[in-house]
Design a protein around this motif. Structure first.
Motif, short mmCIF file in Angstrom:
data_model
loop_
_atom_site.label_atom_id
_atom_site.label_comp_id
_atom_site.label_asym_id
_atom_site.label_seq_id
_atom_site.Cartn_x
_atom_site.Cartn_y
_atom_site.Cartn_z
N VAL A 1 78.13 36.03 21.47
CA VAL A 1 76.76 36.23 21.91
C VAL A 1 76.35 34.99 22.69
N TYR A 2 75.92 35.19 23.91
CA TYR A 2 75.53 34.10 24.79
C TYR A 2 74.01 33.99 24.84
N SER A 3 73.52 32.78 24.64
CA SER A 3 72.09 32.53 24.64
C SER A 3 71.74 31.42 25.61
N CYS A 4 70.60 31.61 26.29
CA CYS A 4 70.11 30.52 27.13
C CYS A 4 69.07 29.73 26.36
N ALA A 5 68.89 28.49 26.75
CA ALA A 5 67.98 27.60 26.05
C ALA A 5 67.29 26.68 27.04
N ALA A 6 66.08 26.26 26.70
CA ALA A 6 65.28 25.42 27.58
C ALA A 6 64.80 24.17 26.84
N ASP A 7 64.88 23.06 27.54
CA ASP A 7 64.40 21.78 27.01
C ASP A 7 63.33 21.25 27.94
N GLY A 8 62.09 21.21 27.46
CA GLY A 8 60.98 20.80 28.31
C GLY A 8 60.72 19.31 28.33
N GLY A 9 61.15 18.62 27.27
CA GLY A 9 60.78 17.21 27.17
C GLY A 9 61.89 16.22 27.36
N GLY A 10 63.11 16.71 27.56
CA GLY A 10 64.24 15.80 27.64
C GLY A 10 64.31 15.04 28.95
N VAL A 11 65.03 13.94 28.89
CA VAL A 11 65.26 13.11 30.08
C VAL A 11 66.67 13.33 30.60
N ILE A 12 67.63 13.45 29.68
CA ILE A 12 69.00 13.70 30.09
C ILE A 12 69.37 15.15 29.81
N VAL A 13 70.40 15.63 30.44
CA VAL A 13 70.87 17.00 30.24
C VAL A 13 71.67 17.05 28.95
N GLY A 14 71.12 17.73 27.95
CA GLY A 14 71.74 17.75 26.65
C GLY A 14 72.86 18.76 26.53
N ARG A 15 73.78 18.45 25.61
CA ARG A 15 74.91 19.34 25.36
C ARG A 15 74.99 19.74 23.89
N LYS A 16 73.91 19.50 23.17
CA LYS A 16 73.85 19.90 21.78
C LYS A 16 72.69 20.88 21.59
N ALA A 17 72.86 21.82 20.66
CA ALA A 17 71.82 22.81 20.42
C ALA A 17 70.50 22.17 20.03
N ASN A 18 70.56 21.07 19.31
CA ASN A 18 69.35 20.39 18.87
C ASN A 18 68.54 19.79 20.02
N ASP A 19 69.14 19.70 21.19
CA ASP A 19 68.43 19.18 22.36
C ASP A 19 67.44 20.19 22.93
#
Length: 125
Positions: A93-111
């Motif tokens: 199952v493929y899911s997209c995710a969005a990070d609104g507050g980050g500075v770097i491009v994260g590679r962990k789900a918690n990002d």
């Protein structure tokens, strides 16, 4: 908060291609770092690819490097994942995710704080 809806999953033979889309509810997709993750039955969620707000920085998991391409069209508020040379082990199952507050491009789900519901990709051998 942004709502994300994935589409484009399905059943494909090994060696085939699929393109996943992730449509965002807000017209400010450009303010989010975006990522794709996947989860196979009985396995933990794993990182697939991520892209910076402008699209100039991308990261890939080693398992998909050279086969998958992440891209975005901020004018259309849509994220994409082009998947070529698919293998049975890409089934998940493929899911997209969005990070609104980050500075770097994260590679962990918690990002990532915002998630879509996911779309099933099945690759037959």
């Amino acid at each position: 908060q942004v709502q994300l809806v994935e589409s484009g999953g399905g059943l494909v033979q090994a060696g085939g291609s699929l393109r996943l889309s992730c449509a965002a509810s807000r017209r400010t997709l450009s303010t989010y770092i975006m990522g794709w993750f996947r989860q196979a039955p009985g396995k933990e969620r794993e990182f697939v690819a991520a892209i910076s707000r402008s699209g100039d920085i991308t990261y890939y998991a080693d398992s998909v490097e050279g086969r998958f391409t992440i891209s975005r069209d901020n004018a259309k508020n849509t994220l994409y994942l082009q998947m070529n040379s698919l293998k049975p082990e890409d089934t998940a199952v493929y899911s997209c995710a969005a990070d609104g507050g980050g500075v770097i491009v994260g590679r962990k789900a918690n990002d990532y704080a915002n998630w879509g519901q996911g779309t099933q990709v099945t690759v037959s051998s």
